[in-house]
Each structure stands twice: as structure tokens, then as C-alpha cells.
Scaffold this active site. Structure first.
Site, PDB file in Angstrom:
ATOM      1  N   GLY A   1       9.751  -6.647  14.818  1.00 44.80           N
ATOM      2  CA  GLY A   1      10.869  -6.357  13.925  1.00 44.80           C
ATOM      3  C   GLY A   1      11.038  -7.328  12.778  1.00 44.80           C
ATOM      4  O   GLY A   1      12.120  -7.427  12.210  1.00 44.80           O
TER       5      GLY A   1
ATOM      6  N   ASN B   1       9.888  -7.133   9.700  1.00 50.60           N
ATOM      7  CA  ASN B   1      10.254  -6.405   8.478  1.00 50.60           C
ATOM      8  C   ASN B   1      11.674  -5.866   8.582  1.00 50.60           C
ATOM      9  O   ASN B   1      12.434  -5.911   7.615  1.00 50.60           O
ATOM     10  CB  ASN B   1       9.269  -5.264   8.201  1.00 50.60           C
TER      11      ASN B   1
ATOM     12  N   ASN C   1       7.261   4.218   4.212  1.00 49.58           N
ATOM     13  CA  ASN C   1       6.485   3.391   5.128  1.00 49.58           C
ATOM     14  C   ASN C   1       5.875   2.233   4.358  1.00 49.58           C
ATOM     15  O   ASN C   1       5.655   2.327   3.153  1.00 49.58           O
ATOM     16  CB  ASN C   1       5.369   4.228   5.776  1.00 49.58           C
TER      17      ASN C   1
ATOM     18  N   HIS D   1       2.454  -0.234   4.512  1.00 53.14           N
ATOM     19  CA  HIS D   1       1.124  -0.325   5.113  1.00 53.14           C
ATOM     20  C   HIS D   1       0.503  -1.659   4.712  1.00 53.14           C
ATOM     21  O   HIS D   1       0.579  -2.047   3.543  1.00 53.14           O
ATOM     22  CB  HIS D   1       0.246   0.837   4.632  1.00 53.14           C
TER      23      HIS D   1
ATOM     24  N   ASP E   1      -0.568   7.812   6.190  1.00 52.84           N
ATOM     25  CA  ASP E   1      -0.799   6.944   5.035  1.00 52.84           C
ATOM     26  C   ASP E   1      -1.256   7.665   3.775  1.00 52.84           C
ATOM     27  O   ASP E   1      -1.945   7.088   2.937  1.00 52.84           O
ATOM     28  CB  ASP E   1      -1.816   5.847   5.395  1.00 52.84           C
TER      29      ASP E   1
ATOM     30  N   GLU F   1       5.118  -8.383   2.578  1.00 52.42           N
ATOM     31  CA  GLU F   1       5.969  -7.329   3.152  1.00 52.42           C
ATOM     32  C   GLU F   1       7.434  -7.746   3.136  1.00 52.42           C
ATOM     33  O   GLU F   1       8.300  -6.976   2.700  1.00 52.42           O
ATOM     34  CB  GLU F   1       5.539  -7.027   4.597  1.00 52.42           C
TER      35      GLU F   1
END
Length: 187
Positions: free
Chosen positions: A12, A14, A101, A103, A144, A173
Site C-alpha cells: 500500500g 502508493n 492504473n 504501471h 495495460d 510512483e
């Protein structure tokens, strides 16, 4: 204030970066965390931050019920932050243009089923790429393959190993994901 829902399967980090970012600026609030792992660190973050959370598992998963639960939150965005399941088409269609999302590589390369975490970094290094980075994208029915929102790049150093690259990717990120979410909320 915008409502955000985060889907995560792991530690967790992010999710925590997103929560902290919006606690400081007040433009949005994480209303719900969804995880497929009851032991995930993100569940502990939800408890600590007093954020509602939902555990989903393959045996009892009901997409209609989940769509109802998500709809109750009225999410401005549904944010995948290390969620390892493919999102069912019914959920994507219920929230068009609202699921994003992150990646840990530069798409369209190094994406698809099984390409997450160290699998991605190992592949990038094995291919002797000169750079890697992150891609934030909309989610569609193909892993993706949704429209790219933004990418941030970093060079790959000579003799770098996957764990070193992963550490630098995580920094990208944690910096860019909350800010990109904020940007999307302003549209």
C-alpha cells in the site's frame, strides 16, 4: 470534495502516498480501499487512517454487488495501486473513464498479464534497456492497454539490479501518481 476509491493487493505504499497527498491539500478523500488480500499492508493503512475497506476474494466475488458498493461511494476516480486482479469488464463499463492504473514501466513495452513488480524490472534489465519509468493509464478490458495519461522516465544505470531500479521507480510512483490524480480531478 472528490471521493476516491483505491484497489490494492500489497503493502500500500502508493495508496499511502495518495492518502497523504490529499490529506494535505483537501481536494479529495479516499472513501474506500478494496483489496483481494486480507493480510495486505494496505488494509492496515485503511484501519490506521479510518478508511472503510472491503476484502474481495475469488470464491465469493460478486461483480454486481461490488458495482453497487462502489457506486455508493460516488467515486470521481477508481485508482488501481498494485491491484493484481484484472478488472472485470462489467466494472469498467459501470465507471467509464474513471478507472486508472499505474504501471512500473514505460508502456506499451513490458505490460500485460504477469508483468508486475520485479517481473517487470527483471525483464527491462534483461533486455538491456537504457531507461525505464512509470506509466499512468486509463483501464480498459486489456491488461495495460488503456489510453496513456502520463509517463515519467528514469535512466537505468550500468550494472543496476532489479531491486535498485524498483526503488527508483517507487519514488517516481509516489511523486507522480497523486499529482496526476489531482490533475485529472481538475478536468
Amino acid at each position: 470534495m472528490h471521493s476516491l476509491v483505491i484497489f490494492a493487493s500489497g503493502a500500500g505504499t502508493n495508496a499511502n502516498a495518495i492518502i497523504e497527498h490529499f490529506k494535505k491539500n483537501g481536494k479529495a478523500k479516499v472513501s474506500l480501499i478494496v483489496s483481494n488480500n486480507a493480510d495486505a499492508g494496505v488494509v492496515e493503512i485503511a484501519k490506521k487512517e479510518e478508511i472503510s475497506f472491503l476484502i474481495v476474494d475469488r470464491k465469493t466475488f460478486n461483480e454486481t454487488l461490488l458495482i453497487e458498493q462502489l457506486s455508493d461511494c460516488k467515486p470521481a476516480l477508481i485508482i488501481l495501486a498494485g491491484f493484481l486482479w484484472k478488472i472485470p469488464a462489467a466494472i469498467i463499463h459501470a465507471f467509464p473513464g474513471k478507472i486508472i492504473n499505474i504501471h512500473p514501466a514505460l508502456l506499451p513495452g513490458y505490460g500485460g498479464k504477469g508483468m508486475y513488480g520485479h517481473n517487470v524490472h527483471d525483464a527491462v534489465i534483461a533486455a538491456k534497456e537504457k531507461e525505464s519509468g512509470i506509466t499512468i493509464h486509463f483501464v480498459n478490458e486489456v491488461y495495460d492497454a488503456g489510453n496513456i495519461i502520463m509517463q515519467a522516465r528514469c535512466p537505468i544505470h550500468e550494472n543496476e539490479i532489479a531491486s535498485q531500479l524498483a526503488s527508483r521507480i517507487h519514488k517516481l510512483e509516489h511523486f507522480y501518481y497523486p499529482r496526476t490524480i489531482e490533475f485529472l480531478l481538475e478536468d
